[in-house]
Design a protein around this motif. Structure first.
Motif, PDB file in Angstrom:
ATOM      1  N   UNK A 210       0.858  -1.189   0.000  1.00 51.34           N
ATOM      2  CA  UNK A 210       0.000   0.000   0.000  1.00 51.34           C
ATOM      3  C   UNK A 210       0.892   1.236   0.000  1.00 51.34           C
ATOM      4  N   UNK A 211       0.580   2.177  -0.874  1.00 51.04           N
ATOM      5  CA  UNK A 211       1.395   3.384  -0.995  1.00 51.04           C
ATOM      6  C   UNK A 211       0.631   4.574  -0.429  1.00 51.04           C
ATOM      7  N   UNK A 212       1.284   5.280   0.485  1.00 59.02           N
ATOM      8  CA  UNK A 212       0.719   6.513   1.029  1.00 59.02           C
ATOM      9  C   UNK A 212       1.371   7.690   0.326  1.00 59.02           C
ATOM     10  N   UNK A 213       0.552   8.513  -0.322  1.00 62.97           N
ATOM     11  CA  UNK A 213       1.090   9.699  -0.984  1.00 62.97           C
ATOM     12  C   UNK A 213       0.075  10.821  -0.886  1.00 62.97           C
ATOM     13  N   UNK A 214       0.379  11.790  -0.035  1.00 64.09           N
ATOM     14  CA  UNK A 214      -0.504  12.938   0.124  1.00 64.09           C
ATOM     15  C   UNK A 214      -0.461  13.830  -1.115  1.00 64.09           C
ATOM     16  N   UNK A 215      -1.466  14.696  -1.213  1.00 64.21           N
ATOM     17  CA  UNK A 215      -1.463  15.708  -2.253  1.00 64.21           C
ATOM     18  C   UNK A 215      -2.011  15.224  -3.581  1.00 64.21           C
ATOM     19  N   UNK A 216      -1.704  15.973  -4.616  1.00 64.88           N
ATOM     20  CA  UNK A 216      -2.239  15.733  -5.954  1.00 64.88           C
ATOM     21  C   UNK A 216      -1.391  14.692  -6.675  1.00 64.88           C
ATOM     22  N   UNK A 217      -1.956  13.505  -6.869  1.00 64.64           N
ATOM     23  CA  UNK A 217      -1.227  12.424  -7.536  1.00 64.64           C
ATOM     24  C   UNK A 217      -2.070  11.782  -8.649  1.00 64.64           C
ATOM     25  N   UNK A 218      -3.182  12.406  -9.002  1.00 64.16           N
ATOM     26  CA  UNK A 218      -4.078  11.822 -10.005  1.00 64.16           C
ATOM     27  C   UNK A 218      -3.374  11.472 -11.318  1.00 64.16           C
ATOM     28  N   UNK A 219      -2.425  12.291 -11.814  1.00 67.77           N
ATOM     29  CA  UNK A 219      -1.760  11.930 -13.080  1.00 67.77           C
ATOM     30  C   UNK A 219      -0.923  10.660 -12.993  1.00 67.77           C
ATOM     31  N   UNK A 220      -0.678  10.150 -11.779  1.00 66.13           N
ATOM     32  CA  UNK A 220       0.212   9.011 -11.604  1.00 66.13           C
ATOM     33  C   UNK A 220      -0.543   7.692 -11.477  1.00 66.13           C
ATOM     34  N   UNK A 221      -1.867   7.717 -11.478  1.00 68.38           N
ATOM     35  CA  UNK A 221      -2.638   6.524 -11.151  1.00 68.38           C
ATOM     36  C   UNK A 221      -2.302   5.360 -12.079  1.00 68.38           C
ATOM     37  N   UNK A 222      -2.248   5.599 -13.385  1.00 67.34           N
ATOM     38  CA  UNK A 222      -1.950   4.498 -14.299  1.00 67.34           C
ATOM     39  C   UNK A 222      -0.532   3.969 -14.082  1.00 67.34           C
ATOM     40  N   UNK A 223       0.391   4.830 -13.706  1.00 73.80           N
ATOM     41  CA  UNK A 223       1.737   4.373 -13.362  1.00 73.80           C
ATOM     42  C   UNK A 223       1.698   3.511 -12.109  1.00 73.80           C
ATOM     43  N   UNK A 224       0.917   3.923 -11.110  1.00 77.74           N
ATOM     44  CA  UNK A 224       0.796   3.138  -9.881  1.00 77.74           C
ATOM     45  C   UNK A 224       0.258   1.741 -10.188  1.00 77.74           C
ATOM     46  N   UNK A 225      -0.733   1.682 -11.062  1.00 78.09           N
ATOM     47  CA  UNK A 225      -1.297   0.384 -11.446  1.00 78.09           C
ATOM     48  C   UNK A 225      -0.252  -0.455 -12.178  1.00 78.09           C
ATOM     49  N   UNK A 226       0.495   0.175 -13.080  1.00 76.28           N
ATOM     50  CA  UNK A 226       1.552  -0.529 -13.808  1.00 76.28           C
ATOM     51  C   UNK A 226       2.606  -1.080 -12.857  1.00 76.28           C
ATOM     52  N   UNK A 227       2.918  -0.329 -11.801  1.00 75.34           N
ATOM     53  CA  UNK A 227       3.910  -0.757 -10.823  1.00 75.34           C
ATOM     54  C   UNK A 227       3.423  -1.927  -9.972  1.00 75.34           C
ATOM     55  N   UNK A 228       2.115  -2.129  -9.925  1.00 78.00           N
ATOM     56  CA  UNK A 228       1.565  -3.202  -9.111  1.00 78.00           C
ATOM     57  C   UNK A 228       1.174  -2.790  -7.719  1.00 78.00           C
ATOM     58  N   UNK A 229       1.045  -1.482  -7.483  1.00 81.06           N
ATOM     59  CA  UNK A 229       0.576  -1.017  -6.177  1.00 81.06           C
ATOM     60  C   UNK A 229      -0.811  -1.596  -5.922  1.00 81.06           C
ATOM     61  N   UNK A 230      -1.013  -2.172  -4.734  1.00 77.17           N
ATOM     62  CA  UNK A 230      -2.288  -2.796  -4.403  1.00 77.17           C
ATOM     63  C   UNK A 230      -3.297  -1.789  -3.854  1.00 77.17           C
ATOM     64  N   UNK A 231      -2.835  -0.877  -3.000  1.00 75.89           N
ATOM     65  CA  UNK A 231      -3.718   0.115  -2.395  1.00 75.89           C
ATOM     66  C   UNK A 231      -3.057   1.470  -2.336  1.00 75.89           C
ATOM     67  N   UNK A 232      -3.862   2.524  -2.449  1.00 79.36           N
ATOM     68  CA  UNK A 232      -3.358   3.896  -2.430  1.00 79.36           C
ATOM     69  C   UNK A 232      -4.141   4.710  -1.421  1.00 79.36           C
ATOM     70  N   UNK A 233      -3.428   5.394  -0.541  1.00 81.82           N
ATOM     71  CA  UNK A 233      -4.064   6.324   0.389  1.00 81.82           C
ATOM     72  C   UNK A 233      -3.242   7.611   0.468  1.00 81.82           C
ATOM     73  N   UNK A 234      -3.795   8.724   0.943  1.00 79.44           N
ATOM     74  CA  UNK A 234      -5.137   8.909   1.492  1.00 79.44           C
ATOM     75  C   UNK A 234      -6.162   9.404   0.469  1.00 79.44           C
ATOM     76  N   UNK A 235      -5.734   9.624  -0.772  1.00 78.65           N
ATOM     77  CA  UNK A 235      -6.647  10.007  -1.841  1.00 78.65           C
ATOM     78  C   UNK A 235      -7.423  11.276  -1.485  1.00 78.65           C
ATOM     79  N   UNK A 236      -6.692  12.364  -1.309  1.00 75.33           N
ATOM     80  CA  UNK A 236      -7.324  13.624  -0.919  1.00 75.33           C
ATOM     81  C   UNK A 236      -8.222  14.160  -2.023  1.00 75.33           C
ATOM     82  N   UNK A 237      -9.156  15.026  -1.658  1.00 76.90           N
ATOM     83  CA  UNK A 237     -10.214  15.440  -2.573  1.00 76.90           C
ATOM     84  C   UNK A 237      -9.695  16.129  -3.820  1.00 76.90           C
ATOM     85  N   UNK A 238      -8.508  16.695  -3.763  1.00 79.81           N
ATOM     86  CA  UNK A 238      -7.944  17.348  -4.942  1.00 79.81           C
ATOM     87  C   UNK A 238      -7.808  16.383  -6.116  1.00 79.81           C
TER      88      UNK A 238
END
Length: 346
Positions: A210-238
Motif C-alpha cells: 500500500x502506498x501513502x502519498x498525500x497531495x495531488x497524484x491523479x496523473x500518476x494513477x496508471x503508473x501506480x497500477x503498472x507498478x503493481x501497487x495494491x492500495x493507495x491512500x489517502x486520496x485527498x479530494x484534490x
C-alpha cells in the motif's frame, strides 16, 4: 461465513466486499519501534542516518529540525550518507513489543515504513535542494535513490521475517495540494524504477503493498497500477477520488477519499460535522467494493464518528452476510507516531 479479515483482503484484491472494510476496525498497524529512523521520542534527536528530527507534544508527526541539513552537495553523498545496517536492529524485541496485541485471526496486519525514496532524499537535503537536484544532478540523485531503495528492501525483508505482516504501507508524498512536486516524466525517470524494485520485493515476500502519498497524484494513477501497487491512500479530494474509483477501482484499491482539510481535521470541527462527512463519503465510495474507509487521522478523535458511521452503515450488510461484529471499540487516543514514541520509551 466470511470474516472481517477476509473481507478487507477482498478490497485489496480490488473485489466487491460484503460490507465496508476499515483499517480502524479490521487492521492492526504499527511503526516498527526497533528501527532507529526519525525521532527516538519527543524532543530533538539524531537518527541512524544522521538526520536531526524534532517531535514535540501536539505535533501531528515529526519534522526535520529547522536549520539542519545532512547533505549539502549531492555529488558527495557517498562520503556523507552512512547507511545503517538494518540487520543490527533488535527485530525480535521490536516485533515482540509491537505485535503483542495483534489479532491475526480476525484482522490484517500492517507495518508502516515512513520516508520512502523521495521523502528520505529530502530529509537529507531539504525539500528545495532535493527538487533542484532532480533537475541539475539527475545521475547522482538516481544513484542515491537507488541506494535508498536497496536499504528499504533489506529492511522490508527483515520486517517480513520478524513481524510477518500482511501488508507494508510505505510513505512517499509526491504532490502539493493542487499539483505534483515534480514533472511526471522526472518522477518516471528517477523514482519509478526504484519504486518498482521495492514493490516487486514486497510482493516477492508475500505481502500487500500500500502506498501513502498525500497531495495531488491523479496523473500518476496508471503508473501506480503498472507498478503493481495494491492500495493507495489517502486520496485527498484534490484528486477527485470518486471519479478515480469509478475509472480504476477494478485495478487499484482506493483507501480514503475523505475531506480531511475542509472538515475532519479542521480546527473546531464538531462530532456531527465529522459524522456527516464520513457517512456521505461512505455512501459515495462504497458501492462496487475495492475501497477501504480510512481517513488519514491527524487527530485520532476522528475515529469516534468514523466507527459510529461504519457500525450504522454496515449493520444491514453484516446481517445479510451472517457476520456478527465485535463490540464497538473505544476510539484510539494516539496516532501511530505517538504510540510508537510510547512503545520506545516503554
Amino acid at each position: 461465513m466470511i470474516t472481517a479479515r477476509e473481507n478487507i483482503l477482498k478490497a485489496y484484491r480490488h473485489e466487491k466486499t460484503e460490507w465496508v472494510p476499515a483499517q480502524v476496525l479490521d487492521q492492526n498497524t504499527c511503526l516498527p519501534t526497533c528501527v532507529p529512523e526519525g525521532p527516538a521520542g519527543y524532543g530533538t534527536t539524531i537518527d541512524a542516518f544522521g538526520v536531526s528530527w524534532t517531535f514535540e507534544q501536539g505535533m501531528p508527526g515529526p519534522m526535520v529540525t529547522v536549520g539542519t541539513k545532512l547533505l549539502e552537495d549531492i555529488g558527495r553523498w557517498r562520503d556523507v550518507v552512512k547507511f545503517p545496517d538494518p540487520a543490527s536492529y533488535d527485530w525480535e524485541g521490536g516485533a515482540s513489543r509491537d505485535t503483542a496485541a495483534w489479532d491475526r485471526e480476525h484482522k490484517i496486519q500492517s507495518v508502516i515504513v515512513v520516508d520512502g525514496l523521495f521523502e528520505q532524499l529530502h530529509a537529507m537535503t531539504g525539500i528545495e535542494d532535493a527538487l533542484c537536484y532532480l533537475l541539475t544532478d539527475p545521475e547522482e540523485t538516481y544513484e542515491l535513490l537507488g541506494a535508498i531503495a536497496d536499504y528499504r528492501i533489506r529492511e522490508m525483508e527483515l520486517i517480513a521475517r520478524y513481524y510477518k505482516p500482511d501488508k507494508i504501507q510505505m510513505h512517499d508524498d509526491y504532490g502539493t495540494n493542487n499539483r505534483m512536486f515534480m514533472a511526471l516524466d522526472t518522477w518516471r525517470e528517477l523514482i519509478k524504477p526504484h519504486l518498482k524494485r521495492i514493490i516487486d520485493a514486497v510482493h516477492g515476500l508475500g505481502m500487500i503493498y500500500e502506498h501513502h502519498s498525500c497531495g495531488y497524484v491523479a496523473p500518476m494513477i496508471e503508473d501506480f497500477i503498472e507498478l503493481g501497487i495494491d492500495g493507495l491512500n489517502p486520496l485527498q479530494l484534490t484528486n477527485d477520488p470518486y471519479e478515480l474509483k469509478n475509472q480504476y477501482g477494478d485495478r487499484l484499491c482506493f483507501v480514503g477519499g475523505f475531506d480531511n482539510q475542509g472538515v475532519l481535521d479542521r480546527q473546531g470541527a464538531t462530532y456531527q460535522e465529522r459524522y456527516e462527512e464520513i457517512m456521505y463519503r461512505i455512501k459515495l465510495m462504497a458501492p462496487g467494493g475495492g475501497w477501504v474507509a480510512h481517513p488519514t487521522m491527524v487527530d485520532p478523535t476522528i475515529s469516534e464518528p468514523l466507527i459510529d458511521a461504519l457500525y450504522e452503515y454496515n449493520a444491514p450488510l453484516w446481517e445479510k452476510a451472517g457476520y456478527t461484529p465485535p463490540p464497538k471499540p473505544a476510539a484510539p487516543k494516539k496516532t501511530a507516531y505517538a504510540q510508537a514514541d510510547s512503545e520506545k520509551k516503554g
